[in-house]
Enzyme design. Structure first.
Site, mmCIF file in Angstrom:
data_model
loop_
_atom_site.group_PDB
_atom_site.id
_atom_site.type_symbol
_atom_site.label_atom_id
_atom_site.label_comp_id
_atom_site.label_asym_id
_atom_site.label_seq_id
_atom_site.Cartn_x
_atom_site.Cartn_y
_atom_site.Cartn_z
ATOM 1 N N LYS A 259 8.842 -5.172 -12.195
ATOM 2 C CA LYS A 259 9.653 -5.569 -13.364
ATOM 3 C C LYS A 259 10.906 -6.355 -12.988
ATOM 4 O O LYS A 259 11.308 -7.259 -13.707
ATOM 5 C CB LYS A 259 10.042 -4.348 -14.206
ATOM 6 C CG LYS A 259 10.582 -3.183 -13.439
ATOM 7 C CD LYS A 259 9.465 -2.237 -13.153
ATOM 8 C CE LYS A 259 9.914 -1.117 -12.256
ATOM 9 N NZ LYS A 259 8.936 -0.053 -12.190
ATOM 10 N N PHE B 278 0.864 -1.186 0.000
ATOM 11 C CA PHE B 278 0.000 0.000 0.000
ATOM 12 C C PHE B 278 0.896 1.229 0.000
ATOM 13 O O PHE B 278 0.805 2.108 0.836
ATOM 14 C CB PHE B 278 -0.927 -0.014 1.221
ATOM 15 C CG PHE B 278 -2.127 0.883 1.075
ATOM 16 C CD1 PHE B 278 -3.212 0.481 0.287
ATOM 17 C CD2 PHE B 278 -2.178 2.116 1.694
ATOM 18 C CE1 PHE B 278 -4.319 1.308 0.147
ATOM 19 C CE2 PHE B 278 -3.287 2.951 1.559
ATOM 20 C CZ PHE B 278 -4.357 2.540 0.784
ATOM 21 N N LYS C 37 12.668 -3.872 -17.953
ATOM 22 C CA LYS C 37 11.514 -3.644 -18.836
ATOM 23 C C LYS C 37 11.832 -4.103 -20.254
ATOM 24 O O LYS C 37 11.007 -4.730 -20.916
ATOM 25 C CB LYS C 37 11.144 -2.162 -18.820
ATOM 26 C CG LYS C 37 10.616 -1.718 -17.465
ATOM 27 C CD LYS C 37 10.576 -0.223 -17.350
ATOM 28 C CE LYS C 37 9.916 0.196 -16.053
ATOM 29 N NZ LYS C 37 9.978 1.635 -15.809
ATOM 30 N N ASP D 92 16.462 -0.694 -14.169
ATOM 31 C CA ASP D 92 15.005 -0.718 -14.309
ATOM 32 C C ASP D 92 14.618 -0.754 -15.795
ATOM 33 O O ASP D 92 13.775 -1.550 -16.211
ATOM 34 C CB ASP D 92 14.418 0.527 -13.622
ATOM 35 C CG ASP D 92 12.912 0.594 -13.737
ATOM 36 O OD1 ASP D 92 12.220 0.004 -12.890
ATOM 37 O OD2 ASP D 92 12.429 1.236 -14.689
ATOM 38 N N GLU E 263 12.393 4.475 -7.910
ATOM 39 C CA GLU E 263 12.403 3.215 -7.171
ATOM 40 C C GLU E 263 12.984 3.466 -5.782
ATOM 41 O O GLU E 263 13.758 4.415 -5.584
ATOM 42 C CB GLU E 263 13.284 2.190 -7.896
ATOM 43 C CG GLU E 263 12.695 1.665 -9.187
ATOM 44 C CD GLU E 263 11.396 0.893 -8.986
ATOM 45 O OE1 GLU E 263 11.300 0.111 -8.037
ATOM 46 O OE2 GLU E 263 10.464 1.092 -9.775
HETATM 47 N N1 LIG Z 1 5.993 4.141 -8.184
HETATM 48 C C1 LIG Z 1 5.845 4.034 -9.493
HETATM 49 O O1 LIG Z 1 5.664 5.023 -10.202
HETATM 50 C C2 LIG Z 1 5.903 2.685 -10.144
HETATM 51 C C3 LIG Z 1 5.707 2.588 -11.535
HETATM 52 C C4 LIG Z 1 5.709 1.328 -12.147
HETATM 53 C C5 LIG Z 1 5.928 0.184 -11.371
HETATM 54 N N2 LIG Z 1 6.166 0.316 -10.029
HETATM 55 C C6 LIG Z 1 6.396 -0.909 -9.259
HETATM 56 O O2 LIG Z 1 5.316 -1.078 -8.359
HETATM 57 C C7 LIG Z 1 5.785 -1.752 -7.185
HETATM 58 C C8 LIG Z 1 5.406 -0.912 -5.958
HETATM 59 O O3 LIG Z 1 6.079 0.329 -6.059
HETATM 60 P P1 LIG Z 1 5.703 1.549 -5.101
HETATM 61 O O4 LIG Z 1 6.342 2.751 -5.717
HETATM 62 O O5 LIG Z 1 4.242 1.558 -4.823
HETATM 63 O O6 LIG Z 1 6.497 1.139 -3.771
HETATM 64 P P2 LIG Z 1 6.438 1.857 -2.332
HETATM 65 O O7 LIG Z 1 5.742 3.161 -2.424
HETATM 66 O O8 LIG Z 1 7.817 1.817 -1.792
HETATM 67 O O9 LIG Z 1 5.505 0.882 -1.465
HETATM 68 C C9 LIG Z 1 5.877 -0.424 -1.190
HETATM 69 C C10 LIG Z 1 4.795 -1.106 -0.389
HETATM 70 O O10 LIG Z 1 5.147 -2.489 -0.288
HETATM 71 C C11 LIG Z 1 4.940 -2.893 1.058
HETATM 72 N N3 LIG Z 1 5.809 -4.048 1.320
HETATM 73 C C12 LIG Z 1 7.148 -4.153 1.200
HETATM 74 N N4 LIG Z 1 7.553 -5.403 1.497
HETATM 75 C C13 LIG Z 1 6.428 -6.110 1.802
HETATM 76 C C14 LIG Z 1 6.173 -7.434 2.200
HETATM 77 N N5 LIG Z 1 7.156 -8.326 2.320
HETATM 78 N N6 LIG Z 1 4.883 -7.814 2.436
HETATM 79 C C15 LIG Z 1 3.857 -6.926 2.317
HETATM 80 N N7 LIG Z 1 4.040 -5.643 1.942
HETATM 81 C C16 LIG Z 1 5.303 -5.231 1.690
HETATM 82 C C17 LIG Z 1 5.265 -1.677 1.881
HETATM 83 O O11 LIG Z 1 4.665 -1.841 3.143
HETATM 84 P P3 LIG Z 1 4.658 -0.681 4.275
HETATM 85 O O12 LIG Z 1 3.579 0.285 3.808
HETATM 86 O O13 LIG Z 1 4.290 -1.399 5.501
HETATM 87 O O14 LIG Z 1 6.039 -0.078 4.264
HETATM 88 C C18 LIG Z 1 4.627 -0.576 1.034
HETATM 89 O O15 LIG Z 1 3.251 -0.460 1.324
HETATM 90 C C19 LIG Z 1 7.289 -1.954 -7.368
HETATM 91 O O16 LIG Z 1 7.520 -3.234 -7.902
HETATM 92 C C20 LIG Z 1 7.661 -0.892 -8.411
HETATM 93 O O17 LIG Z 1 8.785 -1.279 -9.177
HETATM 94 C C21 LIG Z 1 6.140 1.534 -9.398
#
Ligand SMILES: NC(=O)c1ccc[n+]([C@@H]2O[C@H](COP(=O)([O-])OP(=O)(O)OC[C@H]3O[C@@H](n4cnc5c(N)ncnc54)[C@H](OP(=O)(O)O)[C@@H]3O)[C@@H](O)[C@H]2O)c1
Length: 400
Positions: free
Chosen positions: A98, A13, A198, A194, A183
Site C-alpha cells: 500500500k 517470501f 489504504k 498504513d 509492518e
Molecule cells: N503481513 C501482513 O499481514 C500483510 C497484510 C497486507 C499487506 N501486506 C504487505 O505485503 C508486503 C509483504 O509483507 P510481509 O509481511 O510478507 O513482509 P515480510 O514478512 O517482512 O517479508 C518481506 C520479504 O521481502 C523480501 N525482500 C525485501 N526486500 C527485497 C528485495 N529488494 N528483493 C527481493 N526480496 C526482498 C524479504 O526477503 P528475505 O526473506 O531474504 O528477508 C522477505 O522475504 C508488504 O508490502 C506489506 O505491507 C502484509
C-alpha cells in the site's frame, strides 16, 4: 471466457509470500505456476525448491515466459523499482504494497495503462475483504456518500488487547509483530500511516479522487494513555483507529485517519482483533457493512490469489470514477474531539468552538468539544508527545 496460464515471478517470501506458496501447495492449480522466487538475504532456510530461488530481479524481469510479477516485499522504494521494470517488460503485476501504491498512484496508473497490462492490489487495502473490486464495480459515482472503517489489522489487534485485556501498548505491539500482523516498521501501523495509504487508494476507487498521502491528516494510537482507555471503558465505548472519507458538500470531500470512541450500536464496535470492517453509505441504499480478516499470511495471500485468478481472465480495474468528475479534498470542516494530556498546559480551551466536557485530575486532563479541523491539525500542541486526540462517537465532519 477462456483463462490464460499464469506463470509467476514472485518477489518476497516473508509472511505473505510464504502464505501464497503454502496455499498453492494445499490447493494445486493447473493454471498457476510459480517459476522463480526472488528474495534478499542469502543463506536463509527456504521452504521451496532451490531451483526456484534467485537474488537477482532480472532472472524474473528478463524471463519472457513469466507473464505476472507478484510483488510481496517489505521495501516500498525497491518495490516501485521492480513494478516499474515489470510494466516496462509488458508484465502484469499483483502487489500488496500500500505504501508504494499510495505514494506513486498516478505514475503507476499511467505506466500500466500505457503498457496495456493489469495491475491489481486488493490485498493492499483490507486483506481478505474484497473492498477495492466492490468500490470499483458496484457503486455509481453519484451515489456513494461515505466509506469509513478499520483498515489496519495490527492496530485493531493492539487496541483490542489494550481495551479488553488491559495489556500495555508495547506488549500488544510485540504480540502483533510476533504473529506477523505488524509492518516491519511499526510506526507505519501505530501512527496511522498504513491506514492513510489504504484510505487514499480506496478514495480513488470510491470517489475518483487521487491525492498525495501527505495531504491527508493521520493521527495514530501510539499516544493513547491509560487515562483515555479508562475514560472509554467507563463510558462503555471502544477505541478504534478509523479511516474515513465522505462527501461534505457538492464536489467537496473530506478524508482523515484518527482514533475514535465507538459505541456498542455501531457495527465497528464488534470488529475486534485482527479483523477489519468497512461501512459504506449510499444515497438510496443507506448503509452496508463488510468485515473480514485484515492481516496475516493466509487472509492476505488469499486476496493475492484472487487477483492472480482475475488476471488469468485479463481483468483490469477500469478506474471509471477517475474520469469526468472534479472532486476536491477540503480541510474546511469541524469535528468533535476529546483532546487529553498529562499536564494542563498542553490544552488550550480557546481553540475550541464549543466545549462539551472538561476534566482535570493530577496527571490526566481533557477537553471535549467541537474544533475547526484546520485548527486541530495545525496546532502546536498536536506535535506534543504527550497529547492524544480521539474523535467523539458521532463525529464525522460538518461544513465549517
Ligand atoms: N503481513 C501482513 O499481514 C500483510 C497484510 C497486507 C499487506 N501486506 C504487505 O505485503 C508486503 C509483504 O509483507 P510481509 O509481511 O510478507 O513482509 P515480510 O514478512 O517482512 O517479508 C518481506 C520479504 O521481502 C523480501 N525482500 C525485501 N526486500 C527485497 C528485495 N529488494 N528483493 C527481493 N526480496 C526482498 C524479504 O526477503 P528475505 O526473506 O531474504 O528477508 C522477505 O522475504 C508488504 O508490502 C506489506 O505491507 C502484509
Amino acid at each position: 471466457m477462456s483463462r490464460k496460464k499464469i506463470i509467476i515471478g514472485l518477489f518476497g517470501f516473508g509472511c505473505v509470500g510464504k502464505g501464497l506458496w503454502d496455499i498453492l501447495q494445499q490447493r494445486a492449480r493447473q493454471d498457476v505456476e510459480i517459476r522463480k522466487i526472488c528474495v534478499k538475504v542469502q543463506g536463509k532456510n527456504r521452504e521451496f525448491p532451490e531451483a526456484l530461488l534467485t537474488y537477482n530481479p532480472d532472472d524474473i524481469l528478463d524471463d519472457p515466459e513469466i507473464n505476472l510479477v507478484v510483488e510481496l516485499i517489505d521495501d516500498a522504494s525497491q518495490a516501485f523499482f521492480i513494478v516499474n521494470r515489470a510494466f516496462e517488460k509488458g508484465k502484469s503485476v499483483v502487489s500488496a504494497n500500500k505504501k508504494m501504491i499510495a505514494e506513486n498512484f498516478v505514475t503507476l496508473l499511467e505506466l500500466h495503462q500505457k503498457k496495456g497490462v493489469s495491475f491489481l492490489y486488493e490485498a493492499a487495502c483490507c486483506a481478505s475483504i474484497p473492498i477495492i473490486r466492490n468500490l470499483e464495480e458496484y457503486y455509481d459515482n453519484d451515489m456513494l456518500e461515505l466509506f469509513e472503517g478499520i483498515v489496519n489489522g495490527s492496530t485493531n489487534y493492539i487496541l483490542t488487547r489494550m481495551n479488553q485485556d488491559g495489556v500495555s501498548f508495547d506488549y500488544a505491539l510485540r504480540e502483533a509483530q510476533v504473529q506477523g500482523f505488524a509492518e516491519t516498521n511499526p510506526a507505519l501501523d501505530v501512527e496511522g500511516y498504513d491506514s492513510k495509504y489504504k484510505l487514499t487508494i480506496l478514495m480513488a476507487h470510491a470517489f475518483g479522487i487521487t491525492v498525495n498521502p501527505d495531504s491527508v491528516f493521520n493521527f495514530g494510537i501510539h499516544r493513547l494513555g491509560t487515562g483515555v482507555i479508562r475514560y472509554a471503558r467507563e463510558k462503555g465505548y471502544k477505541i478504534k483507529l478509523i479511516a474515513r472519507s465522505m462527501k461534505l458538500d457538492g464536489d467537496e470531500f473530506i478524508a482523515y485517519v484518527m482514533p475514535q470512541f465507538i459505541k456498542s450500536d455501531n457495527n465497528l464496535f464488534h470488529v475486534d482483533g485482527v479483523y477489519n470492517g468497512v461501512i459504506t453509505e449510499t444515497f438510496f441504499s443507506d448503509r452496508q457493512f463488510f468485515v473480514g480478516r485484515g492481516a496475516g499470511a493466509f487472509p492476505t495471500a488469499s486476496a493475492v490469489l484472487s487477483d492472480i485468478s482475475a488476471i488469468s481472465y485479463d481483468y483490469r480495474y477500469e478506474y471509471k470514477k477517475l474520469t469526468g468528475t472534479h472532486p476536491v479534498l477540503t480541510n474546511s470542516f469541524t469535528v468533535e474531539v476529546l483532546i487529553s494530556c498529562g499536564s494542563v498546559d498542553c490544552l488550550d480551551a480557546s481553540d475550541f468552538n464549543e466545549i462539551a466536557e472538561e476534566y482535570h485530575a493530577k496527571d490526566f486532563h481533557f477537553i471535549a468539544g467541537e474544533i475547526d479541523f484546520r485548527k486541530l491539525t495545525g496546532s502546536a500542541w498536536i506535535a506534543e508527545r504527550d497529547v492524544s486526540v480521539v474523535l467523539l462517537p458521532s463525529a464525522r465532519g460538518k461544513p465549517a
